[in-house]
Motif scaffolding. Structure first.
Motif, short mmCIF file in Angstrom:
data_model
loop_
_atom_site.label_atom_id
_atom_site.label_comp_id
_atom_site.label_asym_id
_atom_site.label_seq_id
_atom_site.Cartn_x
_atom_site.Cartn_y
_atom_site.Cartn_z
N LEU A 244 125.15 5.83 -67.86
CA LEU A 244 126.06 6.94 -68.10
C LEU A 244 127.35 6.66 -67.37
O LEU A 244 127.35 6.46 -66.15
CB LEU A 244 125.43 8.22 -67.56
CG LEU A 244 125.98 9.50 -68.13
CD1 LEU A 244 125.55 9.65 -69.58
CD2 LEU A 244 125.44 10.68 -67.33
N LYS A 245 128.43 6.66 -68.13
CA LYS A 245 129.71 6.29 -67.54
C LYS A 245 130.66 7.46 -67.68
O LYS A 245 130.68 8.12 -68.71
CB LYS A 245 130.28 5.11 -68.35
CG LYS A 245 130.60 3.91 -67.52
CD LYS A 245 131.31 2.89 -68.36
CE LYS A 245 131.89 1.85 -67.46
NZ LYS A 245 132.05 0.58 -68.08
N SER A 246 131.45 7.67 -66.66
CA SER A 246 132.47 8.69 -66.81
C SER A 246 133.53 8.13 -67.78
O SER A 246 133.81 6.94 -67.77
CB SER A 246 133.07 9.00 -65.45
OG SER A 246 134.46 8.91 -65.49
N ALA A 247 134.10 9.00 -68.58
CA ALA A 247 135.08 8.55 -69.55
C ALA A 247 136.43 8.28 -68.89
O ALA A 247 137.38 7.84 -69.53
CB ALA A 247 135.23 9.60 -70.64
N ALA B 193 140.81 14.25 -56.04
CA ALA B 193 141.34 15.37 -56.82
C ALA B 193 141.02 15.19 -58.30
O ALA B 193 141.00 16.15 -59.06
CB ALA B 193 142.84 15.49 -56.61
N ILE B 194 140.79 13.94 -58.69
CA ILE B 194 140.58 13.69 -60.12
C ILE B 194 139.25 13.01 -60.43
O ILE B 194 138.82 12.96 -61.57
CB ILE B 194 141.72 12.82 -60.71
CG1 ILE B 194 141.86 11.51 -59.93
CG2 ILE B 194 143.04 13.60 -60.72
CD1 ILE B 194 142.75 10.49 -60.62
N LYS B 195 138.60 12.49 -59.42
CA LYS B 195 137.42 11.66 -59.70
C LYS B 195 136.18 12.50 -60.03
O LYS B 195 135.83 13.42 -59.31
CB LYS B 195 137.12 10.82 -58.45
CG LYS B 195 136.08 9.77 -58.70
CD LYS B 195 136.03 8.79 -57.55
CE LYS B 195 135.31 7.54 -58.02
NZ LYS B 195 135.55 6.41 -57.20
N MET B 196 135.50 12.13 -61.09
CA MET B 196 134.26 12.83 -61.44
C MET B 196 133.21 12.55 -60.39
O MET B 196 132.98 11.41 -60.03
CB MET B 196 133.73 12.30 -62.77
CG MET B 196 134.16 13.08 -63.95
SD MET B 196 133.23 12.51 -65.40
CE MET B 196 131.83 13.61 -65.33
N LYS C 80 124.46 14.24 -66.24
CA LYS C 80 125.31 14.24 -67.42
C LYS C 80 125.71 15.69 -67.60
O LYS C 80 124.95 16.50 -68.16
CB LYS C 80 124.48 13.73 -68.61
CG LYS C 80 125.17 13.66 -69.93
CD LYS C 80 124.19 13.02 -70.92
CE LYS C 80 124.60 13.15 -72.35
NZ LYS C 80 123.52 12.66 -73.24
N ALA C 81 126.85 16.03 -67.04
CA ALA C 81 127.24 17.44 -66.99
C ALA C 81 127.95 17.84 -68.28
O ALA C 81 128.67 17.05 -68.88
CB ALA C 81 128.16 17.68 -65.80
N LYS C 82 127.74 19.08 -68.67
CA LYS C 82 128.42 19.59 -69.87
C LYS C 82 129.93 19.56 -69.65
O LYS C 82 130.69 19.26 -70.54
CB LYS C 82 127.95 21.00 -70.14
CG LYS C 82 128.49 21.60 -71.39
CD LYS C 82 127.86 22.95 -71.66
CE LYS C 82 128.48 23.57 -72.90
NZ LYS C 82 128.01 24.94 -73.10
N TYR D 129 145.57 6.71 -52.72
CA TYR D 129 144.69 5.60 -52.34
C TYR D 129 143.73 5.35 -53.49
O TYR D 129 143.58 6.20 -54.38
CB TYR D 129 143.91 5.92 -51.06
CG TYR D 129 142.84 6.97 -51.28
CD1 TYR D 129 143.14 8.33 -51.15
CD2 TYR D 129 141.54 6.62 -51.65
CE1 TYR D 129 142.18 9.29 -51.39
CE2 TYR D 129 140.58 7.59 -51.88
CZ TYR D 129 140.89 8.92 -51.74
OH TYR D 129 139.94 9.88 -51.99
N VAL D 130 143.06 4.21 -53.44
CA VAL D 130 142.14 3.88 -54.53
C VAL D 130 140.77 3.50 -53.97
O VAL D 130 140.67 2.64 -53.09
CB VAL D 130 142.70 2.71 -55.38
CG1 VAL D 130 141.70 2.31 -56.44
CG2 VAL D 130 144.00 3.11 -56.03
N GLY D 131 139.75 4.13 -54.47
CA GLY D 131 138.38 3.79 -54.08
C GLY D 131 137.77 2.84 -55.09
O GLY D 131 138.48 2.11 -55.78
N GLU D 132 136.44 2.87 -55.19
CA GLU D 132 135.77 1.98 -56.15
C GLU D 132 136.07 2.38 -57.59
O GLU D 132 136.58 3.46 -57.85
CB GLU D 132 134.26 2.00 -55.95
CG GLU D 132 133.77 1.19 -54.79
CD GLU D 132 133.57 2.06 -53.56
OE1 GLU D 132 134.05 3.21 -53.59
OE2 GLU D 132 132.97 1.57 -52.59
N GLU D 133 135.66 1.51 -58.48
CA GLU D 133 135.77 1.75 -59.92
C GLU D 133 135.16 3.09 -60.32
O GLU D 133 134.35 3.65 -59.58
CB GLU D 133 134.98 0.66 -60.66
CG GLU D 133 135.65 -0.68 -60.66
CD GLU D 133 136.66 -0.80 -61.78
OE1 GLU D 133 136.23 -0.78 -62.95
OE2 GLU D 133 137.86 -0.89 -61.47
N THR D 134 135.47 3.54 -61.49
CA THR D 134 134.91 4.77 -62.03
C THR D 134 133.40 4.72 -62.00
O THR D 134 132.79 3.69 -62.22
CB THR D 134 135.39 4.94 -63.48
OG1 THR D 134 136.80 4.91 -63.46
CG2 THR D 134 134.91 6.23 -64.08
#
Ligand code: BGC
Length: 737
Positions: A442-445, A390-393, A404-406, A431-436
């Motif tokens: 390019l890293k998600s903020a 629901a929140i993961k990029m 690299k999306a606007k 639940y928790v998956g892998e790191e961001t």
């Protein structure tokens, strides 16, 4: 006399002036392209020619500076325009003007079953590529979905060659309208990521021609693609990027392809085959020698100095480089040197709208018991949203299609925005998956660090679910290695990170549970009978959350259908059941042959979890009886099949009416039925339309590998009209004389 001399002198001077103003033929776009190509070629030195056929940087190849012939600039593809990278590296270069619009993944596009959406997609992404001065878009991908473990299925258009063919053509045409070449990939038989650089595929000709090639053929012969990318794997012992059967015989010989064959990045493995087996441009063999010395420089590519040496020494005929240069010049004249091409546009609101429309049409409502969906915001007070996705990029990661999306609207934000003040939206992770996600620098903020135990997260989710009016679980896969990601395959059909247990636990405490799966692949659903509503929402790009919220709340009536089968278990898939996948000692035979996807289920009478072509709506469609224009196929080889379809509910909606054909008696084994046509129709409540299909003799043919030709046999054929591959509403039959 004086006058005559004066006239002659004037004419002479004018002729000279005119000659000076005349463009050389290759620059004169009033001249036919083939003439311009020959003229340019005749002006080039051997060195200039060889410089054209291999990379000069990670994503570009040289032009001819002396002649003003521009460089070629490639970009991934296929879901948006890749961020600018450093000259020699995969890593993004940190430009601040290159954040693109992220379009939905190609599985979602295929799930729209709407060629108009494919045209819109192609046009929009082509405009983005054009604006960023890229003349080759590395996509779309049309490798057939053979196993749900393939980490790259999300970049392709499903399991059926007909559906993929109908969807790929408008995409290509849309892209190329912008003077940008579509580079269709990965040709061919790249159906898994595991061992992708080494696996040698053995497949019989019938299966090759009937299942794995049609979408590529349509891309070339109907879409008129200007470029094609070879794949990493081998076929008949030769790497696909330097494969005489695939490239010389089929692509150029049988289909008349006149565009450029581009290698996959690092897909070339030796000079001789690269010279003779139909490849034009070598990319990504390794990066240049700035850090590692001359041995690693672009000059050492298989088609660089080694090729030049062979040409200079006379061991290779100059015609071999000329053939490649012609194809490359054709690419350049069609793109960068087309003075009439438009200018493009980038990350515009129009592209956002296009991305959202495609996303909305591709979302598939898999199950909806007692009409739990749509969520009525007027009467729902408390919505619990649970799950990492629901929140993961999701636009970052997945390999070369990473973007690299606007912007990217998450499902949670989409739902919150939609609910506004009407309902209270509570979110917990569950639940928790892998790191961001991180890809190529390019890293998600987002900081998704979580220190609590899985048990604590589960307990919290249950507490929240208990007191909600409706629970929306948003999970599935993601773009990490081993999930939906290039370079590796999934290890199992099941959902990762303990999601199955979580979903079952939620179902126990709240009967109003909606499960939303984000994935580019089928997943196992051991809890399928425990939950009332299931939505497959793919990877939707920038507008993900808005599109999803519109569908969940009923502002958009879902109309997508599955472009591939969801099996109950892996052993229900041919490639797994027969033990072929992933090959042994890098050899893999496709023993299931033609029986990929629903063809396998039909043949073996295996009930899928959800069949190919399945997708529900918030309204119901009533199918009448199909009628056929004649009982025998006439000499012109055409029949018309019509079926009335009515919107029997009280909400406007779109239905995808599918037509399959089965050959009742044939001299060789054929699938029970195969998709041969479909229509997506829009119906107001109560409205009825007569859907018309043309069936032609070509739809009855199989590939006769003994004669190497397409052939239809006389006899009885059944036409099935239905709402999915497992939901036939009406049949008619006819005889081919
Ligand atoms: C992928 C291609 C991609 C290329 C360039 C390769 O690893 O297989 O699909 O276009 O890289 O990024």
């Amino acid at each position: 006399m004086k006058k005559t001399v004066l006239l002659i002198i004037t004419l002479f001077v004018l002729t000279i002036m005119q000659a000076q103003n005349t463009l050389p033929v290759y620059l004169d776009d009033s001249k036919p392209i083939e003439q311009r190509i020959e003229d340019a070629l005749s002006r080039m030195t051997l060195e200039e020619k060889v410089a054209l056929v291999h990379a000069q940087s990670k994503f570009s190849s040289a032009g001819v500076q002396r002649l003003g012939i521009p460089e070629n600039w490639m970009t991934d593809g296929p879901h948006g325009i890749r961020a600018e990278v450093f000259w020699d590296e995969w890593d993004q270069a940190g430009w601040t003007n290159d954040s693109c619009m992220a379009f939905p993944a190609l599985t979602c596009l295929a799930a729209t079953w709407n060629p108009e959406m494919a045209a819109l997609y192609g046009k929009s992404i082509g405009e983005e590529a054009r604006y960023r001065n890229k003349n080759v878009l590395l996509g779309p991908g049309v490798n057939i979905y053979r196993t749900p473990l393939n980490g790259r299925n999300f970049e392709y258009m499903g399991e059926d060659p007909y559906l993929a063919s109908r969807m790929v053509v408008p995409y290509i045409q849309g892209v190329q309208k912008n003077g940008v070449a579509a580079c269709v990939k990965h040709f061919a038989l790249n159906n898994q990521e595991k061992d992708r650089h080494t696996v040698n595929v053995t497949v019989d000709d019938r299966t090759l021609y009937e299942i794995y090639l049609p979408a590529f053929k349509a891309a070339v012969t109907e879409g008129k693609a200007w470029a094609i990318m070879g794949s990493y794997n081998r076929y008949k012992g030769q790497w696909a990027c330097q494969n005489e059967y695939l490239l010389n015989d089929i692509l150029r010989g049988e289909w008349g392809f006149d565009g450029a064959v581009v290698s996959d990045w690092g897909g070339v493995n030796n000079t001789e085959q690269a010279i003779y087996h139909g490849l034009d441009m070598e990319f990504g063999s390794w990066t240049n020698g700035l850090s590692e010395g001359k041995s690693n420089a672009y000059d050492s590519y298989y088609l660089a100095d080694p090729f030049l040496d062979l040409l200079r020494s006379g061991k290779v005929n100059p015609e071999e480089v000329d053939k490649k240069v012609r194809n490359i010049l054709r690419l350049v004249f069609r793109t960068t040197m087309d003075r009439n091409r438009p200018f493009g546009s980038f990350a515009t609101p129009e592209h956002g709208l296009a991305a959202r429309q495609i996303a909305e049409e591709g979302i598939v409502l898999l199950k909806n018991t007692d009409n739990l969906l749509p969520i009525r915001l007027e009467t729902t007070k408390k919505i619990a949203v649970i799950g990492e996705n629901a929140i993961k990029m999701m636009t970052i990661g997945g390999g070369s299609s990473s973007l690299k999306a606007k912007y990217e609207i998450s499902p949670l934000d989409g739902i919150k925005n939609k609910a506004g003040k009407r309902a209270d939206v509570v979110y917990v992770r569950g639940y928790v998956g892998e790191e961001t996600a991180e890809q190529d620098g390019l890293k998600s903020a987002q900081n998704l660090t979580e220190t609590r135990s899985p048990e604590a997260l589960l307990a919290e989710a249950i507490d929240v679910a208990k007191v909600a009016d409706v629970v929306i679980f948003i999970g599935g896969l993601n773009k990490h290695d081993g999930q939906d990601c290039e370079g590796a395959d999934r290890e199992e059909l099941g959902l990762p990170y303990g999601q199955d247990q979580l979903i079952s636990a939620l179902a126990k405490v709240n009967k109003n549970l909606v499960v939303v799966i984000l994935s580019g692949n089928a997943v196992a659903m051991p809890w399928v009978n425990e939950v009332p509503a299931i939505v497959e929402t793919w990877y939707l790009g920038s507008e993900a959350g808005n599109a999803l919220a519109n569908v969940l709340t009923g502002d958009v009536n879902p109309s997508g259908k599955l472009p591939f089968t969801f099996p109950v278990q892996l052993s229900d898939v041919g490639a797994h059941s027969l033990g072929d996948y992933p090959g042994k000692d890098y050899e893999e035979t496709y023993h299931e042959g033609l029986f990929v996807g629903y063809r396998w289920n039909d043949k073996n009478k295996i009930k899928p979890l959800f069949p190919f072509g399945h997708g529900l709506s918030y309204t119901q469609f009533a199918y009448g009886k199909a009628a056929i224009s004649a009982k025998t196929m006439p000499a012109n080889g055409q029949l018309i099949v019509t079926v009335p379809v009515k919107n029997a509910g009280n909400k406007a909606g779109k239905e995808i009416v599918q037509l399959y054909i089965g050959d009742e008696k044939s001299s060789l084994v054929r699938p029970v039925k195969e998709l041969k046509s479909f229509r997506k129709i829009d119906l107001a409540p109560g409205e009825e339309k007569n859907v018309e299909f043309t069936v032609s003799v070509d739809d009855l043919k199989f590939f006769d590998d003994t004669k190497h030709e397409w052939r239809a046999e006389p006899g009885k054929f059944t036409v099935y009209v239905g709402a999915s591959s497992a939901d036939m509403r009406s049949t008619v039959d006819f005889e081919l004389k």
